[in-house]
Design a protein around this motif. Structure first.
Motif, mmCIF file in Angstrom:
data_model
loop_
_atom_site.group_PDB
_atom_site.id
_atom_site.type_symbol
_atom_site.label_atom_id
_atom_site.label_comp_id
_atom_site.label_asym_id
_atom_site.label_seq_id
_atom_site.Cartn_x
_atom_site.Cartn_y
_atom_site.Cartn_z
ATOM 1 N N LEU A 229 -25.823 64.627 99.809
ATOM 2 C CA LEU A 229 -26.195 66.153 100.559
ATOM 3 C C LEU A 229 -27.146 66.374 100.708
ATOM 4 O O LEU A 229 -27.531 66.339 102.025
ATOM 5 C CB LEU A 229 -25.630 67.247 100.523
ATOM 6 C CG LEU A 229 -23.509 67.914 100.372
ATOM 7 C CD1 LEU A 229 -23.588 68.713 100.447
ATOM 8 C CD2 LEU A 229 -23.379 66.946 102.258
ATOM 9 N N ALA A 232 -28.306 62.940 102.987
ATOM 10 C CA ALA A 232 -28.543 62.418 103.806
ATOM 11 C C ALA A 232 -28.778 64.019 104.901
ATOM 12 O O ALA A 232 -29.193 63.356 106.239
ATOM 13 C CB ALA A 232 -26.656 62.884 104.232
ATOM 14 N N GLY A 270 -20.187 61.486 109.135
ATOM 15 C CA GLY A 270 -19.790 63.148 108.200
ATOM 16 C C GLY A 270 -18.718 63.004 107.511
ATOM 17 O O GLY A 270 -18.898 63.979 106.541
ATOM 18 N N LEU A 271 -17.084 62.377 108.032
ATOM 19 C CA LEU A 271 -16.384 62.237 107.041
ATOM 20 C C LEU A 271 -16.755 62.266 106.087
ATOM 21 O O LEU A 271 -16.473 61.606 104.845
ATOM 22 C CB LEU A 271 -15.251 61.532 108.008
ATOM 23 C CG LEU A 271 -13.901 62.163 108.027
ATOM 24 C CD1 LEU A 271 -13.899 63.192 108.155
ATOM 25 C CD2 LEU A 271 -12.843 61.524 108.234
ATOM 26 N N ILE A 273 -19.730 61.252 104.239
ATOM 27 C CA ILE A 273 -20.694 62.135 103.178
ATOM 28 C C ILE A 273 -19.646 62.728 102.874
ATOM 29 O O ILE A 273 -19.307 63.199 101.371
ATOM 30 C CB ILE A 273 -21.180 63.063 104.178
ATOM 31 C CG1 ILE A 273 -22.283 61.775 104.480
ATOM 32 C CG2 ILE A 273 -22.527 63.271 103.151
ATOM 33 C CD1 ILE A 273 -23.464 62.388 106.059
ATOM 34 N N PHE A 274 -18.304 63.570 103.445
ATOM 35 C CA PHE A 274 -18.215 64.803 102.889
ATOM 36 C C PHE A 274 -17.119 64.004 101.978
ATOM 37 O O PHE A 274 -17.236 64.724 100.450
ATOM 38 C CB PHE A 274 -17.336 65.357 104.626
ATOM 39 C CG PHE A 274 -15.892 66.014 103.125
ATOM 40 C CD1 PHE A 274 -15.944 67.462 102.930
ATOM 41 C CD2 PHE A 274 -14.996 65.433 103.802
ATOM 42 C CE1 PHE A 274 -15.411 68.144 102.550
ATOM 43 C CE2 PHE A 274 -13.340 66.812 103.358
ATOM 44 C CZ PHE A 274 -14.028 68.488 102.792
ATOM 45 N N VAL A 277 -19.129 63.438 98.724
ATOM 46 C CA VAL A 277 -19.717 64.344 98.056
ATOM 47 C C VAL A 277 -18.491 64.940 97.640
ATOM 48 O O VAL A 277 -17.971 65.842 95.980
ATOM 49 C CB VAL A 277 -20.273 65.441 98.525
ATOM 50 C CG1 VAL A 277 -20.415 66.828 98.167
ATOM 51 C CG2 VAL A 277 -21.659 64.835 99.459
ATOM 52 N N LEU A 278 -16.786 64.467 98.057
ATOM 53 C CA LEU A 278 -16.081 65.489 97.638
ATOM 54 C C LEU A 278 -15.445 64.328 95.907
ATOM 55 O O LEU A 278 -15.504 65.553 94.892
ATOM 56 C CB LEU A 278 -14.849 66.315 98.234
ATOM 57 C CG LEU A 278 -13.848 66.953 98.213
ATOM 58 C CD1 LEU A 278 -14.516 67.995 97.983
ATOM 59 C CD2 LEU A 278 -12.553 66.801 99.641
#
Lengths: 298, 314
Positions: A229, A232, A270-271, A273-274, A277-278
């Motif tokens: 995160l 990024a 963005g998706l 990265i999300f 991280v999830l």
């Protein structure tokens, strides 16, 4: 006969117990559905990073000028950017940067933080004060801003991003290990370890470190997600990985200028990265639950 | 108590001193000549020496350091190497925008996290509790800049409901002020609410199983009283710490969210200074932010004593 078989039997039991404990650990991690999902996501990401050249339909730098600014289609799954590079291929390659920064910065943070924590907690006294006050000083500053400050001094690059995130996260490991070093410093088995003639370094690395391994593992896994995160964010501001290397953060920073004409350039990185991280957070949470029985009911 | 505060203040001054020394040293080690950067390539040696003298860079490094320490102790946090404005005056100009953003983000964050956290801690198997878990998992992993951009894309670019960026003080123009505030504070508020929900929830779960809660219930107290008077106050203890850290980082300017919405706050001030290599401002802002962060940490520790009378500082 009984004399020989008895210790053997005990050894057998011990190894059986170890084995069942290991199996139990893996089972309890995977029984947690979110943790299993996290392991799946992280596994797929690692595969993507390794196999990027074979999985990507195009090379990440190739510009198809005639197909610039194409919305997502079968030919270009995630569309193309302003100069006609394939968004999907770039995102696949971007996995490499994210995982590299995530893991490398945590290795840096963990090795330096653990060493500092061990030394501070084991020796105590003035050394402890100096080391931990330095760590406190690092914590006396918001993490992202500290990373940005470090980058502003060192200059933006992949390596410096790793360094910055590693330094920012180092105090967390130091505090963690110091606490457990202090809690077992006075235990009897430490005295017996000393009596057997183990050196300070041996005691620190074999006894104390082994005893605080599980919180370190949890911290590491959650830290990777956090590091991804932060990297990024740095790259988004232009302070991380530099173009033309495909990194999700810098792709987002680039795409934001064209949001009204090519929204897919901001949506997909963005998706990515999300989801990444999830995935790491799920694994971290699952590990924490499996390793720390106290957490189980929460 | 007073002694404790005094000791903490001395400690703070020491850390600040340490920090300023590090900042001073590090910024002198940065590659690149700040004088040449300001003058450009065509300037002659005379002009160069003149400016170098004005900036105090011709003095030996330890003299520069003493001057810098003297300035700091008088509350002078440095001067811009470009515009010759003082860091303090720039910070004063930018801080209100950051305070507005912080306050509204905090409000949104608390309005979301407190009810969600309490309900899911008290009724862990309810639908709302599952939603709370989902919300905090997603919210923690969501990159704030992406959330901000997606809000921009839908609410501003597509629907044209809100202005994409800009700032006006809500005291000057309440309607426009709030319109400008809406997206950045929702972005930050969600980022804030996600970890808070989690902390409040686990704090409540811990407390709800405690003996004194069982006693309170056995006494026949109604649920609401048990929850609000007995459980919540105790659960809040761990929440205060995380809340303080989050508040500190917000007041220090959330550089990324401010940048997404071109918010004229402390975060963008620092970012611009870094991009322009204006280290006079960088060092001032860095010190200012660490001062705020430490002050809030101190306030958090003092709040402990207020919430939990068992805590007495030595």
């Amino acid at each position: 006969m009984t004399n020989i078989s008895k210790p053997l039997l005990e050894g057998d039991l011990q190894s059986q117990r170890d084995e069942s404990r290991g199996v139990e650990f893996i089972k309890s991690t995977l029984r947690n559905r979110l943790a299993a999902l996290g392991v799946l996501i992280v596994g797929l990401l690692i595969l993507t990073a390794i196999l990027a050249p074979w999985l990507a339909p195009y090379a990440p730098e190739v510009q198809f000028s005639s197909d610039a600014r194409q919305p997502p289609s079968l030919q270009y799954l995630f569309g193309t950017d302003i100069i006609g590079r394939d968004n999907f291929s770039r995102i696949l390659y971007g996995t490499r940067v994210s995982l590299l920064v995530g893991v490398a910065s945590m290795v840096l943070a963990a090795t330096s933080g653990v060493t500092i924590g061990l030394v501070a907690g084991y020796y105590g006294g003035r050394l402890d004060t100096v080391l931990m006050r330095t760590m406190d000083a690092l914590l006396a500053f918001p993490a992202v801003l500290l990373a940005i400050f470090i980058i502003s001094v060192l200059g933006p690059s992949l390596l410096n991003a790793i360094l910055a995130v590693g330094i920012v996260y180092m105090p967390s490991f130091a505090r963690l290990v110091r606490a457990s070093a202090i809690s077992i410093r006075e235990k009897e088995y430490l005295e017996s370890a000393r009596a057997v003639g183990l050196s300070d370094i041996q005691i620190m690395s074999r006894v104390i470190l082994l005893n605080s391994l599980s919180p370190i593992v949890v911290q590491f896994s959650l830290g990777v997600g956090y590091a991804i995160l932060v990297e990024a964010g740095l790259s988004f501001l232009g302070l991380g990985v530099q173009p033309p290397t495909p990194a999700w953060g810098s792709m987002l920073g680039y795409g934001r200028n064209y949001m009204s004409i090519a929204p897919w350039l901001t949506a997909f990185p963005g998706l990515a990265i999300f989801v990444t991280v999830l995935g790491f957070n799920f694994v971290g949470d699952g590990l924490r639950e499996a390793l720390d029985p106290h957490m189980r009911r929460i | 108590m007073q002694q404790y505060i005094l000791r903490r203040l001395i400690q703070m001054a020491f850390v600040l001193f340490l920090f300023s020394t590090v900042v001073f040293t590090v910024l002198r080690l940065v590659p690149g000549d700040p004088v040449a950067a300001q003058l450009g390539l065509e300037a002659g040696q005379e002009a160069y020496d003149q400016l170098r003298h004005e900036m105090g860079l011709d003095k030996p490094i330890y003299v520069q350091y003493m001057i810098w320490l003297g300035e700091i102790s008088r509350g002078d946090f440095g001067t811009s190497w470009r515009s010759h404005q003082t860091a303090i005056s720039l910070i004063q100009k930018r801080f209100p925008a950051t305070i507005w953003l912080t306050l509204s983000a905090m409000t949104i964050g608390l309005l979301l996290s407190v009810p969600l956290g309490i309900v899911s801690g008290v009724r862990p198997r309810s639908a709302l509790a599952h939603f709370a878990t989902f919300f905090s998992l997603v919210g923690i992993a969501l990159p704030s800049f992406w959330l901000g951009l997606m809000l921009l894309l839908t609410l501003s670019v597509s629907l044209r409901w809100l202005p994409p960026s800009g700032y006006i003080s809500p005291l000057v123009d309440p309607v426009m002020g709030l319109k400008f505030l809406a997206m950045p504070s929702v972005t930050l508020g969600i980022g804030l609410a996600a970890p808070l929900t989690r902390f409040i929830r686990s704090g409540m779960l811990d407390v709800m199983n405690a003996d004194y809660i069982r006693t309170a219930r056995a006494k026949g107290l109604i649920d609401r009283l048990v929850i609000f008077r007995h459980a919540l106050k105790n659960a809040m203890l761990s929440v205060v710490t995380i809340f303080g850290v989050l508040l500190g980082s917000l007041l220090g300017g959330s550089i990324i969210t401010e940048s997404v919405f071109n918010w004229p706050g402390i975060g963008t001030l620092l970012l611009q200074a870094i991009q322009q290599r204006d280290y006079g401002i960088v060092q001032g802002v860095v010190l200012f932010i660490s001062l705020i962060f430490m002050t809030i940490n101190l306030l958090v520790d003092l709040t402990y004593a207020y919430i939990d009378p068992r805590i007495r500082y030595q």
